[in-house]
Write a protein that holds these residues in place. Structure first.
Motif, short mmCIF file in Angstrom:
data_model
loop_
_atom_site.label_atom_id
_atom_site.label_comp_id
_atom_site.label_asym_id
_atom_site.label_seq_id
_atom_site.Cartn_x
_atom_site.Cartn_y
_atom_site.Cartn_z
N THR A 84 -4.08 57.19 24.17
CA THR A 84 -4.21 58.56 23.67
C THR A 84 -4.94 58.59 22.33
N THR A 85 -4.79 57.55 21.54
CA THR A 85 -5.53 57.47 20.28
C THR A 85 -7.01 57.23 20.55
N LEU A 86 -7.32 56.37 21.49
CA LEU A 86 -8.72 56.10 21.84
C LEU A 86 -9.41 57.34 22.39
N ALA A 87 -8.64 58.24 22.97
CA ALA A 87 -9.20 59.49 23.50
C ALA A 87 -9.88 60.31 22.41
N LEU A 88 -9.48 60.08 21.17
CA LEU A 88 -10.05 60.82 20.04
C LEU A 88 -11.28 60.14 19.46
N ASP A 89 -11.75 59.06 20.09
CA ASP A 89 -12.92 58.30 19.64
C ASP A 89 -12.86 57.96 18.15
N PRO A 90 -11.83 57.22 17.73
CA PRO A 90 -11.71 56.91 16.30
C PRO A 90 -12.77 55.91 15.85
N LYS A 91 -13.14 56.01 14.61
CA LYS A 91 -14.05 55.03 13.99
C LYS A 91 -13.23 53.83 13.49
N VAL A 92 -11.99 54.13 13.07
CA VAL A 92 -11.06 53.10 12.60
C VAL A 92 -9.73 53.34 13.31
N LEU A 93 -9.16 52.30 13.84
CA LEU A 93 -7.86 52.37 14.48
C LEU A 93 -6.85 51.70 13.56
N LEU A 94 -5.84 52.46 13.12
CA LEU A 94 -4.81 51.95 12.23
C LEU A 94 -3.58 51.62 13.06
N LEU A 95 -3.13 50.39 13.00
CA LEU A 95 -1.99 49.94 13.78
C LEU A 95 -0.93 49.37 12.85
N ASP A 96 0.23 49.96 12.85
CA ASP A 96 1.31 49.51 11.98
C ASP A 96 2.39 48.83 12.82
N GLU A 97 2.41 47.52 12.78
CA GLU A 97 3.36 46.71 13.53
C GLU A 97 3.42 47.14 15.00
N ARG A 98 2.28 47.28 15.60
CA ARG A 98 2.15 47.73 16.99
C ARG A 98 2.86 46.80 17.95
N LEU A 99 3.00 45.53 17.60
CA LEU A 99 3.57 44.56 18.54
C LEU A 99 5.06 44.30 18.30
#
Length: 156
Positions: free
Chosen positions: A67-82
């Protein structure tokens, strides 16, 4: 909502449909192809009709990436995604992040050092909110200040 519906909702904004909820549902069919691309990209094509709430923890996090990629981000911020994921989910999500990093900058906070070593080109270590050091994983891991800050010294 289903996996497909979640991604289509996210796609409404870049398509200029985000504030037009009074339109018929058929209007959203134009988003199907892009939604399926994103769902395939993150490995959820087998779950398009599943309710998002029924997905495992790891697969919910993957849906959030879609859903975040759907917004075509230039920068993807991931906070402890794993954090909190099982080993097989960590491996799968790390692969997705690696794929995304080929076309979009990724800034992530992560404590899984295996993932950091595998994915990150540049690592910054913080201690009590201050930058301790920055560099390649190998250089940072060898820094005695990092080793002392995170593993203690022999006198401890």
């Amino acid at each position: 909502m289903t996996v497909l519906e979640n991604v289509k909702v996210a796609l409404q904004r870049p398509a200029g449909l985000s504030y037009q909820f009074w339109r018929p549902l058929s209007t959203l069919r134009q988003l199907d192809a892009r939604a399926m691309e994103l769902i395939d990209r993150v490995g959820l094509s087998d779950a398009i009709h599943f309710e998002a709430a029924s997905l495992s923890y790891g697969r919910k996090r993957v849906l959030e990436i879609a859903t975040t990629l759907a917004l075509d981000p230039k920068v993807l911020l991931l906070d402890e995604r794993l954090a909190g994921m099982g080993h097989e989910d960590v491996h799968r999500v790390a692969g997705i992040i690696r794929d995304i990093s080929r076309e979009c900058a990724v800034l992530m906070v992560e404590h899984n050092l295996n993932v950091v070593a595998d994915l990150c080109h540049r690592v910054t270590v913080l201690q009590r909110g201050e930058v301790l050091t920055t560099g390649t994983y190998t250089a940072v891991a060898a820094d005695p200040r990092v080793r002392e800050a995170y593993m203690g010294n022999e006198d401890d």
